[in-house]
Design a protein around this motif. Structure first.
Motif, mmCIF file in Angstrom:
data_model
loop_
_atom_site.group_PDB
_atom_site.id
_atom_site.type_symbol
_atom_site.label_atom_id
_atom_site.label_comp_id
_atom_site.label_asym_id
_atom_site.label_seq_id
_atom_site.Cartn_x
_atom_site.Cartn_y
_atom_site.Cartn_z
ATOM 1 N N MET A 108 0.805 -1.213 0.000
ATOM 2 C CA MET A 108 0.000 0.000 0.000
ATOM 3 C C MET A 108 0.842 1.268 0.000
ATOM 4 S SD MET A 108 -3.216 -0.442 -0.428
ATOM 5 C CE MET A 108 -3.812 1.201 0.031
ATOM 6 N N LYS A 109 2.082 1.202 0.452
ATOM 7 C CA LYS A 109 2.952 2.380 0.404
ATOM 8 C C LYS A 109 3.212 2.788 -1.046
ATOM 9 C CE LYS A 109 5.370 1.848 4.822
ATOM 10 N NZ LYS A 109 6.688 1.669 5.489
ATOM 11 N N GLN A 112 0.060 4.230 -2.548
ATOM 12 C CA GLN A 112 -0.029 5.623 -2.106
ATOM 13 C C GLN A 112 0.868 6.512 -2.965
ATOM 14 O OE1 GLN A 112 -1.696 7.008 0.795
ATOM 15 N NE2 GLN A 112 -0.951 9.042 0.227
ATOM 16 N N ALA A 115 -0.615 6.982 -6.395
ATOM 17 C CA ALA A 115 -1.759 7.889 -6.312
ATOM 18 C C ALA A 115 -1.291 9.340 -6.264
ATOM 19 C CB ALA A 115 -2.599 7.565 -5.082
ATOM 20 N N GLU A 116 -0.240 9.585 -5.506
ATOM 21 C CA GLU A 116 0.297 10.947 -5.402
ATOM 22 C C GLU A 116 0.896 11.411 -6.722
ATOM 23 O OE1 GLU A 116 3.017 10.609 -2.155
ATOM 24 O OE2 GLU A 116 1.424 10.591 -0.636
ATOM 25 N N LYS A 126 -7.445 10.964 -6.164
ATOM 26 C CA LYS A 126 -6.435 10.315 -5.326
ATOM 27 C C LYS A 126 -7.106 9.542 -4.196
ATOM 28 C CE LYS A 126 -2.743 11.401 -2.041
ATOM 29 N NZ LYS A 126 -1.937 12.479 -1.434
ATOM 30 N N GLU A 127 -8.028 10.185 -3.510
ATOM 31 C CA GLU A 127 -8.720 9.540 -2.394
ATOM 32 C C GLU A 127 -9.519 8.328 -2.867
ATOM 33 O OE1 GLU A 127 -12.091 10.596 1.036
ATOM 34 O OE2 GLU A 127 -11.415 12.141 -0.386
ATOM 35 N N LEU A 130 -7.168 5.325 -3.764
ATOM 36 C CA LEU A 130 -6.677 4.639 -2.568
ATOM 37 C C LEU A 130 -7.783 3.836 -1.883
ATOM 38 C CD1 LEU A 130 -4.407 7.454 -1.085
ATOM 39 C CD2 LEU A 130 -3.663 5.297 -2.103
ATOM 40 N N LYS A 131 -8.966 4.403 -1.835
ATOM 41 C CA LYS A 131 -10.092 3.718 -1.205
ATOM 42 C C LYS A 131 -10.437 2.440 -1.961
ATOM 43 C CE LYS A 131 -14.848 4.570 0.376
ATOM 44 N NZ LYS A 131 -15.951 5.569 0.426
ATOM 45 N N TYR A 133 -8.472 0.528 -3.738
ATOM 46 C CA TYR A 133 -7.471 -0.504 -3.485
ATOM 47 C C TYR A 133 -7.585 -1.068 -2.069
ATOM 48 C CZ TYR A 133 -4.788 -0.666 -7.765
ATOM 49 O OH TYR A 133 -4.398 -0.907 -9.065
ATOM 50 N N GLU A 134 -7.869 -0.212 -1.110
ATOM 51 C CA GLU A 134 -8.010 -0.688 0.263
ATOM 52 C C GLU A 134 -9.209 -1.616 0.400
ATOM 53 O OE1 GLU A 134 -7.136 -1.688 3.826
ATOM 54 O OE2 GLU A 134 -5.830 -0.249 2.782
#
Length: 220
Positions: A108-109, A112, A115-116, A126-127, A130-131, A133-134
Motif C-alpha cells: 500500500m505504500k 499511495q 496515487a500521489e 487520489k482519495e 486509494l479507497k 485498493y483498500e
C-alpha cells in the motif's frame, strides 16, 4: 461450477474484448450538463457508469506492448490461455509499479506513491483510487482463498502469474459499478451522442472543481 468462476471468466472476456458486453445502466433522469453541481458530480450518472476502469498508470501501455503477442484471439475458447495472459499482464503492471509485497500482499505504500504521482492535483481522484485498493484488498483475499479450493479453477491458478493480483485489479476495475461512481469514472460504452454526453458532463465537473481536464481524457 462455482459462481465466482463464471464471474471471473466474464470479467476476463470483457477486459480483452474490443467491444465490451456490459449490463446497461438503469434508466434514470439525467441532469442537463448546465445543471450539474458538485453534489451531482459525485454520484452515478445514468448511461456513464457501465465501463470498466482499466487504470491511468503508464505501465499499462508498457506491459500491453510486452504481452500483446501472447493475447488470445477475441473468439478463443481456451480459458486457460486467456487466464494466463491476463494474470501475466497484470503481474507485469504491478511489478513495474512495485505494488507486489511479500507473498500475495499489496504494497500500500507504493499504491499511495502512485496515487500521489498520478493525481497530485486531483485530490478526489487520489482519495478514490486509494479507497478502491483498500476495499478491494480486503475483499479479494477471501475470494482468492475460495477459488484455490474450487475444483476446475485450481489448475488455472497453478498455470497463472500471481492470479491474486489479477483478481485484485479486476475488483478495482469494477469498483465504481458497486460503489459510488463520481464524474472521473463517467464514460459511455456506446459511441456517438451517448459518449459525447458523458464526456461533456465529465468536463463540466472538472470545471466545477476548478480543474483542467486531464490531457489523456476523451481519447477515442
Amino acid at each position: 461450477m462455482n459462481q465466482l468462476y463464471f464471474i471471473l471468466i466474464f470479467l476476463l472476456l470483457s477486459l480483452v474484448a474490443v467491444d465490451q458486453i456490459l449490463g446497461q445502466d438503469s434508466e434514470e433522469a439525467v441532469d442537463a450538463v448546465e445543471s450539474l453541481t458538485a453534489e451531482t458530480c459525485s454520484r452515478k450518472r445514468s448511461g456513464c457508469c457501465s465501463q470498466f476502469f482499466m487504470g491511468d498508470s503508464p505501465n499499462l501501455v508498457k506491459c500491453m506492448s510486452i504481452h500483446s503477442s501472447k493475447m488470445p484471439d477475441a473468439d478463443s475458447e481456451d480459458f486457460g490461455k486467456l487466464f494466463k495472459f491476463m494474470s501475466c499482464f497484470v503481474e507485469c503492471v504491478y511489478k513495474k509499479s512495485k505494488f507486489i509485497g511479500k507473498g500475495d500482499t499489496l504494497n500500500m505504500k507504493m499504491v499511495q506513491l502512485e496515487a500521489e504521482n498520478l493525481y497530485a492535483e486531483r485530490p478526489k481522484e487520489k482519495e478514490y483510487f486509494l479507497k478502491s485498493y483498500e476495499k478491494c484488498r480486503q475483499k479479494t483475499q477471501p475470494q482468492f482463498n475460495l477459488l484455490k479450493s474450487t475444483p476446475g479453477v485450481k489448475s488455472l491458478l497453478n498455470n497463472a502469474c500471481r492470479p491474486y493480483f489479477m483478481l485484485l485489479h479486476m475488483c478495482v476495475m469494477d469498483y465504481h459499478h458497486k460503489n459510488e461512481c463520481p464524474y472521473f469514472r463517467w464514460e459511455s460504452s456506446s459511441k456517438g451522442d451517448d459518449r459525447s454526453s458523458c464526456n461533456k458532463a465529465r468536463a463540466k465537473c472538472y470545471e466545477i472543481d476548478g480543474l483542467p481536464v486531464p490531457e489523456n481524457e476523451f481519447s477515442e
